[in-house]
Design a protein around this motif. Structure first.
Motif, PDB file in Angstrom:
ATOM      1  N   TRP A  17      47.918  26.287  55.394  1.00 12.10           N
ATOM      2  CA  TRP A  17      46.856  27.237  55.034  1.00 12.10           C
ATOM      3  C   TRP A  17      45.766  26.490  54.285  1.00 12.10           C
ATOM      4  CZ3 TRP A  17      47.441  32.325  56.512  1.00 12.10           C
ATOM      5  CH2 TRP A  17      48.730  32.691  56.935  1.00 12.10           C
ATOM      6  N   VAL A  18      44.523  26.861  54.491  1.00 13.12           N
ATOM      7  CA  VAL A  18      43.419  26.447  53.629  1.00 13.12           C
ATOM      8  C   VAL A  18      43.213  27.640  52.708  1.00 13.12           C
ATOM      9  CG1 VAL A  18      41.040  25.648  53.478  1.00 13.12           C
ATOM     10  CG2 VAL A  18      42.434  25.022  55.468  1.00 13.12           C
ATOM     11  N   CYS A  19      43.243  27.407  51.414  1.00 14.58           N
ATOM     12  CA  CYS A  19      43.404  28.553  50.528  1.00 14.58           C
ATOM     13  C   CYS A  19      42.565  28.453  49.254  1.00 14.58           C
ATOM     14  CB  CYS A  19      44.881  28.704  50.175  1.00 14.58           C
ATOM     15  SG  CYS A  19      45.594  27.250  49.395  1.00 14.58           S
ATOM     16  N   ALA A  20      42.822  29.425  48.410  1.00 14.37           N
ATOM     17  CA  ALA A  20      42.283  29.503  47.050  1.00 14.37           C
ATOM     18  C   ALA A  20      40.762  29.608  47.046  1.00 14.37           C
ATOM     19  CB  ALA A  20      42.804  28.339  46.206  1.00 14.37           C
ATOM     20  N   GLY A  21      40.096  28.714  46.331  1.00 12.44           N
ATOM     21  CA  GLY A  21      38.649  28.796  46.160  1.00 12.44           C
ATOM     22  C   GLY A  21      37.873  28.734  47.459  1.00 12.44           C
ATOM     23  N   PHE A  22      38.406  28.077  48.458  1.00 10.50           N
ATOM     24  CA  PHE A  22      37.746  27.999  49.761  1.00 10.50           C
ATOM     25  C   PHE A  22      37.482  29.395  50.316  1.00 10.50           C
ATOM     26  CE2 PHE A  22      38.209  27.782  54.446  1.00 10.50           C
ATOM     27  CZ  PHE A  22      37.167  26.917  54.751  1.00 10.50           C
ATOM     28  N   VAL A  23      38.446  30.290  50.148  1.00 13.58           N
ATOM     29  CA  VAL A  23      38.318  31.655  50.650  1.00 13.58           C
ATOM     30  C   VAL A  23      37.605  32.528  49.618  1.00 13.58           C
ATOM     31  CG1 VAL A  23      39.567  33.644  51.590  1.00 13.58           C
ATOM     32  CG2 VAL A  23      40.480  31.329  51.927  1.00 13.58           C
ATOM     33  N   ARG A  24      38.100  32.504  48.398  1.00 20.51           N
ATOM     34  CA  ARG A  24      37.572  33.344  47.322  1.00 20.51           C
ATOM     35  C   ARG A  24      36.084  33.106  47.088  1.00 20.51           C
ATOM     36  NH1 ARG A  24      39.242  30.570  42.754  1.00 20.51           N
ATOM     37  NH2 ARG A  24      37.237  29.588  43.100  1.00 20.51           N
ATOM     38  N   SER A  25      35.677  31.853  47.001  1.00 24.44           N
ATOM     39  CA  SER A  25      34.278  31.542  46.708  1.00 24.44           C
ATOM     40  C   SER A  25      33.349  32.020  47.817  1.00 24.44           C
ATOM     41  CB  SER A  25      34.097  30.040  46.482  1.00 24.44           C
ATOM     42  OG  SER A  25      34.828  29.644  45.330  1.00 24.44           O
ATOM     43  N   LYS A  26      33.793  31.929  49.056  1.00 28.39           N
ATOM     44  CA  LYS A  26      32.988  32.437  50.170  1.00 28.39           C
ATOM     45  C   LYS A  26      32.759  33.936  50.015  1.00 28.39           C
ATOM     46  CE  LYS A  26      30.986  32.521  54.228  1.00 28.39           C
ATOM     47  NZ  LYS A  26      29.666  31.947  54.424  1.00 28.39           N
ATOM     48  N   ILE A  27      33.807  34.659  49.678  1.00 23.90           N
ATOM     49  CA  ILE A  27      33.681  36.109  49.484  1.00 23.90           C
ATOM     50  C   ILE A  27      32.715  36.399  48.344  1.00 23.90           C
ATOM     51  CG2 ILE A  27      34.906  38.220  48.788  1.00 23.90           C
ATOM     52  CD1 ILE A  27      37.409  36.960  50.214  1.00 23.90           C
ATOM     53  N   TRP A  28      32.887  35.730  47.227  1.00 25.72           N
ATOM     54  CA  TRP A  28      32.023  35.982  46.070  1.00 25.72           C
ATOM     55  C   TRP A  28      30.580  35.575  46.355  1.00 25.72           C
ATOM     56  CZ3 TRP A  28      35.560  33.953  41.559  1.00 25.72           C
ATOM     57  CH2 TRP A  28      36.610  34.855  41.360  1.00 25.72           C
ATOM     58  N   ASP A  29      30.378  34.475  47.079  1.00 29.01           N
ATOM     59  CA  ASP A  29      29.014  34.073  47.454  1.00 29.01           C
ATOM     60  C   ASP A  29      28.343  35.155  48.294  1.00 29.01           C
ATOM     61  OD1 ASP A  29      29.297  31.642  46.134  1.00 29.01           O
ATOM     62  OD2 ASP A  29      29.460  30.443  47.970  1.00 29.01           O
ATOM     63  N   VAL A  30      29.067  35.685  49.279  1.00 24.98           N
ATOM     64  CA  VAL A  30      28.524  36.740  50.134  1.00 24.98           C
ATOM     65  C   VAL A  30      28.232  37.986  49.301  1.00 24.98           C
ATOM     66  CG1 VAL A  30      29.073  38.336  52.024  1.00 24.98           C
ATOM     67  CG2 VAL A  30      29.537  35.885  52.275  1.00 24.98           C
ATOM     68  N   VAL A  95      53.173  30.909  51.844  1.00 24.32           N
ATOM     69  CA  VAL A  95      52.692  32.225  51.424  1.00 24.32           C
ATOM     70  C   VAL A  95      53.343  32.630  50.106  1.00 24.32           C
ATOM     71  CG1 VAL A  95      52.579  34.685  52.033  1.00 24.32           C
ATOM     72  CG2 VAL A  95      52.048  32.943  53.750  1.00 24.32           C
ATOM     73  N   ASP A  96      54.609  32.317  49.926  1.00 25.75           N
ATOM     74  CA  ASP A  96      55.271  32.574  48.639  1.00 25.75           C
ATOM     75  C   ASP A  96      54.561  31.804  47.526  1.00 25.75           C
ATOM     76  OD1 ASP A  96      57.228  33.450  46.755  1.00 25.75           O
ATOM     77  OD2 ASP A  96      58.458  31.678  47.159  1.00 25.75           O
ATOM     78  N   ALA A  97      54.192  30.564  47.785  1.00 27.69           N
ATOM     79  CA  ALA A  97      53.462  29.772  46.783  1.00 27.69           C
ATOM     80  C   ALA A  97      52.096  30.385  46.499  1.00 27.69           C
ATOM     81  CB  ALA A  97      53.313  28.331  47.267  1.00 27.69           C
ATOM     82  N   ILE A  98      51.378  30.780  47.545  1.00 26.47           N
ATOM     83  CA  ILE A  98      50.061  31.393  47.363  1.00 26.47           C
ATOM     84  C   ILE A  98      50.192  32.671  46.535  1.00 26.47           C
ATOM     85  CG2 ILE A  98      48.180  32.565  48.614  1.00 26.47           C
ATOM     86  CD1 ILE A  98      48.608  30.405  50.859  1.00 26.47           C
TER      87      ILE A  98
END
Length: 174
Positions: A17-30, A95-98
């Motif tokens: 998985w590519v995760c964490a800030g990569f996904v979150r920051s895109k959402i917040w930027d939008v 996914v458990d780690a995420i």
């Protein structure tokens, strides 16, 4: 973002998985109407391989990704060993780690299936990320020590400077 996902996919890692800030920051930027993406300190690629937990393998994988896409600040971690670093019980999957990431809005990951379709994992849902709410995952509510880790991270990250519409949920530490 698709270039990043396709680059990660070339490694053919188990449960990646590519995760964490990569996904979150895109959402917040939008959600903030930014025309340019916020620079990321790293792009987290996680995978789960209990048969090979040598950190040197992760570094080799990072080198491979840098050779494919040198402009991305890659960070590769095998979640089969990260419980040792983070002093947690062993994880059963990526996914458990995420799900055990510090904030619900950060506990997000993307992967590609064989048909190049994007798959999202959001163990705590996506509502906090979309609503721009920073709150701890349940794991960090279970003890004052964990609550302090969450509060320290929120303070250190100072995300409100970048994304001023964020709502930060603090934990009362007793």
């Amino acid at each position: 973002m698709m270039d990043v996902l396709r680059s990660a996919q070339t490694l053919r890692l188990p449960d990646w998985w590519v995760c964490a800030g990569f996904v979150r920051s895109k959402i917040w930027d939008v959600m903030h109407g930014f025309s340019e993406p916020t620079p990321l300190p790293d792009v987290d690629v996680v995978y789960f391989d209990p048969d090979c937990t040598d950190e040197a393998v992760e570094k080799e994988l990072e080198k491979n990704l840098f050779s494919i896409n040198p402009h991305v600040p890659w960070s590769v971690k095998n979640e089969a060993r990260m419980h040792l670093i983070n002093n947690m019980r062993p994880f059963t999957s990526s996914v458990d780690a995420i799900a055990h990431f510090t904030e619900t809005a950060t506990a997000l990951g993307l992967t590609l299936n064989e048909d190049q379709q994007i798959i999202l994992t959001a163990p705590h849902g996506i509502q906090d990320a979309v609503d721009m709410v920073v709150r701890p995952t349940p794991y960090y509510l279970q003890s004052p020590d964990r609550a302090q880790i969450y509060e320290g991270r929120v303070s250190k990250k100072n995300w409100s400077q970048i994304w001023p519409k964020l709502k930060i949920v603090h934990i009362q530490i007793t």
